[in-house]
Write a protein that holds these residues in place. Structure first.
Motif, mmCIF file in Angstrom:
data_model
loop_
_atom_site.group_PDB
_atom_site.id
_atom_site.type_symbol
_atom_site.label_atom_id
_atom_site.label_comp_id
_atom_site.label_asym_id
_atom_site.label_seq_id
_atom_site.Cartn_x
_atom_site.Cartn_y
_atom_site.Cartn_z
ATOM 1 N N ALA A 143 55.142 -30.337 56.593
ATOM 2 C CA ALA A 143 55.227 -29.980 58.009
ATOM 3 C C ALA A 143 55.988 -28.666 58.160
ATOM 4 O O ALA A 143 55.578 -27.765 58.906
ATOM 5 C CB ALA A 143 55.923 -31.101 58.785
ATOM 6 N N ALA A 144 57.088 -28.530 57.402
ATOM 7 C CA ALA A 144 57.896 -27.307 57.484
ATOM 8 C C ALA A 144 57.074 -26.111 57.028
ATOM 9 O O ALA A 144 57.125 -25.032 57.624
ATOM 10 C CB ALA A 144 59.154 -27.452 56.633
ATOM 11 N N GLN A 145 56.267 -26.313 55.958
ATOM 12 C CA GLN A 145 55.449 -25.215 55.438
ATOM 13 C C GLN A 145 54.376 -24.815 56.436
ATOM 14 O O GLN A 145 54.067 -23.649 56.605
ATOM 15 C CB GLN A 145 54.832 -25.604 54.091
ATOM 16 N N ARG A 146 53.816 -25.850 57.126
ATOM 17 C CA ARG A 146 52.778 -25.555 58.129
ATOM 18 C C ARG A 146 53.352 -24.690 59.250
ATOM 19 O O ARG A 146 52.678 -23.855 59.811
ATOM 20 C CB ARG A 146 52.231 -26.861 58.708
ATOM 21 N N GLU A 147 54.624 -24.888 59.515
ATOM 22 C CA GLU A 147 55.240 -24.100 60.592
ATOM 23 C C GLU A 147 55.694 -22.734 60.089
ATOM 24 O O GLU A 147 56.428 -22.026 60.760
ATOM 25 C CB GLU A 147 56.423 -24.875 61.185
ATOM 26 N N GLY A 148 55.276 -22.396 58.880
ATOM 27 C CA GLY A 148 55.549 -21.045 58.380
ATOM 28 C C GLY A 148 56.745 -20.955 57.456
ATOM 29 O O GLY A 148 56.947 -19.942 56.795
ATOM 30 N N GLY A 149 57.539 -21.975 57.380
ATOM 31 C CA GLY A 149 58.709 -21.925 56.499
ATOM 32 C C GLY A 149 58.319 -22.253 55.072
ATOM 33 O O GLY A 149 57.145 -22.489 54.771
ATOM 34 N N SER A 150 59.261 -22.257 54.163
ATOM 35 C CA SER A 150 58.989 -22.604 52.766
ATOM 36 C C SER A 150 59.367 -24.055 52.496
ATOM 37 O O SER A 150 59.082 -24.598 51.434
ATOM 38 C CB SER A 150 59.796 -21.712 51.836
ATOM 39 N N GLY A 151 60.028 -24.636 53.457
ATOM 40 C CA GLY A 151 60.504 -25.991 53.229
ATOM 41 C C GLY A 151 61.769 -25.997 52.411
ATOM 42 O O GLY A 151 62.334 -27.041 52.116
ATOM 43 N N ALA A 152 62.245 -24.791 52.069
ATOM 44 C CA ALA A 152 63.407 -24.706 51.185
ATOM 45 C C ALA A 152 64.667 -25.240 51.869
ATOM 46 O O ALA A 152 65.628 -25.613 51.199
ATOM 47 C CB ALA A 152 63.616 -23.266 50.743
ATOM 48 N N ALA A 153 64.612 -25.248 53.208
ATOM 49 C CA ALA A 153 65.814 -25.699 53.920
ATOM 50 C C ALA A 153 66.032 -27.206 53.754
ATOM 51 O O ALA A 153 67.126 -27.701 53.992
ATOM 52 C CB ALA A 153 65.700 -25.371 55.398
ATOM 53 N N ALA A 175 60.784 -43.007 50.444
ATOM 54 C CA ALA A 175 61.667 -41.867 50.709
ATOM 55 C C ALA A 175 61.034 -40.580 50.196
ATOM 56 O O ALA A 175 61.064 -39.538 50.857
ATOM 57 C CB ALA A 175 63.022 -42.107 50.055
ATOM 58 N N GLU A 176 60.420 -40.672 48.996
ATOM 59 C CA GLU A 176 59.819 -39.480 48.418
ATOM 60 C C GLU A 176 58.639 -39.009 49.267
ATOM 61 O O GLU A 176 58.467 -37.815 49.509
ATOM 62 C CB GLU A 176 59.347 -39.801 46.994
ATOM 63 N N GLU A 177 57.847 -39.979 49.744
ATOM 64 C CA GLU A 177 56.691 -39.592 50.557
ATOM 65 C C GLU A 177 57.127 -38.982 51.878
ATOM 66 O O GLU A 177 56.535 -38.013 52.356
ATOM 67 C CB GLU A 177 55.767 -40.792 50.754
ATOM 68 N N ALA A 178 58.189 -39.528 52.473
ATOM 69 C CA ALA A 178 58.702 -38.968 53.728
ATOM 70 C C ALA A 178 59.170 -37.534 53.489
ATOM 71 O O ALA A 178 58.929 -36.625 54.293
ATOM 72 C CB ALA A 178 59.862 -39.831 54.241
ATOM 73 N N TRP A 179 59.807 -37.316 52.349
ATOM 74 C CA TRP A 179 60.319 -35.973 52.031
ATOM 75 C C TRP A 179 59.155 -34.989 51.856
ATOM 76 O O TRP A 179 59.170 -33.893 52.384
ATOM 77 C CB TRP A 179 61.150 -36.041 50.751
ATOM 78 N N LEU A 180 58.107 -35.437 51.139
ATOM 79 C CA LEU A 180 56.948 -34.561 50.924
ATOM 80 C C LEU A 180 56.279 -34.224 52.250
ATOM 81 O O LEU A 180 55.895 -33.072 52.491
ATOM 82 C CB LEU A 180 55.936 -35.241 49.984
ATOM 83 N N ALA A 181 56.171 -35.231 53.123
ATOM 84 C CA ALA A 181 55.539 -35.002 54.427
ATOM 85 C C ALA A 181 56.363 -34.005 55.238
ATOM 86 O O ALA A 181 55.816 -33.105 55.890
ATOM 87 C CB ALA A 181 55.399 -36.333 55.168
ATOM 88 N N ALA A 182 57.678 -34.132 55.171
ATOM 89 C CA ALA A 182 58.554 -33.232 55.921
ATOM 90 C C ALA A 182 58.400 -31.805 55.389
ATOM 91 O O ALA A 182 58.349 -30.840 56.150
ATOM 92 C CB ALA A 182 60.008 -33.700 55.807
ATOM 93 N N ARG A 183 58.289 -31.678 54.060
ATOM 94 C CA ARG A 183 58.158 -30.342 53.488
ATOM 95 C C ARG A 183 56.834 -29.700 53.907
ATOM 96 O O ARG A 183 56.764 -28.536 54.269
ATOM 97 C CB ARG A 183 58.237 -30.407 51.963
#
Ligand code: ATP
Length: 274
Positions: free
Chosen positions: A259-269, A249-257
């Motif tokens: 990916a979000a950062q790569r798309e320009g976001g902070s992943g904060a969402a 679960a933790e690794e999935a969360w890190l990967a999602a963050r």
């Protein structure tokens, strides 16, 4: 000591709470080990020699070693652990000297509890079908003799207590269980249902449990016939399975963050990490 390099007594970090069930054996050990050390004066006031040793017997993996460690730790005594087969094999030809050194070391480290595991390997009754060959029998007999001499020579001032363990009490030479030697025989049986619950609780004492974990149910039919060691292994595997799920679960969360950062976001969402 020359023969026993590396044999270092130390106070174990095991408490009575780490041992599930076995209330009879615990109570007996409290009286045998703790009372003489804490209230030795009382025994001598009554002219009673302190107990010198006891035998723990029962099937493998039911807590003999754990009990021995807890007994030592409980009264701040040092613990010296030796396996019977090791005495015969590791110090081949010097086994008797090794036994003497074990006792010398224990006296120097008093209060000290000496734990001889698999004692049947050296204290096997003649003809009881031990694994040793005829030559091995003679060596074992000499080592046993030395052990008896050392036990008989323990001073009445106490400070050294001998605990032996075996899965085959019927095979033991009766000389070992004579009064003044291992004259207390403590049974360490396979756990029954309440004891299995106690072992599970002891093994999981520091482990966070899900709300749906029903230890009382688990201690019933599903674990009938299991030893303490088996139960501890069940707990270990369950704990590892839970940890694996958390890691995934933790690794999935890190990967999602990421990916979000790569798309320009902070992943904060993203919601908090698992
Ligand atoms: P053996 O005869 O094979 O030497 P043993 O009776 O000395 O076995 P232990 O070494 O005390 O068994 O137990 C092995 C492991 O099993 C322990 O380290 C512990 O994790 C678990 N265990 C066994 N019995 C109990 C118990 N009564 N309570 C809690 N844990 C236990």
């Amino acid at each position: 000591p020359a023969v026993l390099r590396g044999l270092a007594p130390e106070v174990p970090e095991i408490t009575w709470d780490d041992v599930g069930g076995l209330e009879d054996a615990k109570a007996a050990l409290r009286e045998l080990v703790e009372l003489p050390l804490r209230h030795g004066g009382l025994l001598s006031a009554y002219g009673l020699p302190p107990p010198r040793g006891a035998l723990l017997y029962g099937p493998p993996g039911c807590g003999k070693t754990l009990l021995a460690k807890a007994a030592a730790a409980q009264c701040g005594a040092n613990f010296l652990s030796i396996r019977g087969p090791e005495l015969l094999q590791k110090w081949l030809g010097e086994s008797e000297r090794a036994v003497r050194e074990v006792f010398d070391t224990a006296r120097q480290a008093a209060p000290c509890l000496i734990f001889f595991d698999e004692i049947d390997s050296i204290a096997c009754r003649r003809g009881a079908g031990g694994s040793a060959s005829a030559g091995g029998d003679a060596a074992a007999a000499r080592v046993l003799n030395q052990l008896l001499v050392e036990m008989d020579g323990l001073s009445d001032r106490g400070g050294v207590f001998v605990l032996c363990a075996t899965n085959r009490p019927e095979a033991l030479d009766p000389a070992l269980t004579r009064p003044g030697r291992l004259d207390h025989l403590l049974r360490v049986p396979l756990p029954d249902e309440p004891a299995r619950l106690a072992v599970l609780q002891a093994a999981l004492r520091r482990c966070p449990l899900g709300a749906d974990v029903a230890l009382a149910e688990l201690a019933g039919a599903p674990t009938a016939g299991l030893s303490g060691a088996d139960l501890a292994e069940v707990c270990r595997r369950a704990g590892m399975a839970a940890i694996r799920e958390l890691v995934a679960a933790e690794e999935a969360w890190l990967a999602a963050r990421e990916a979000a950062q790569r798309e320009g976001g902070s992943g904060a969402a993203l919601a908090a990490p698992p």
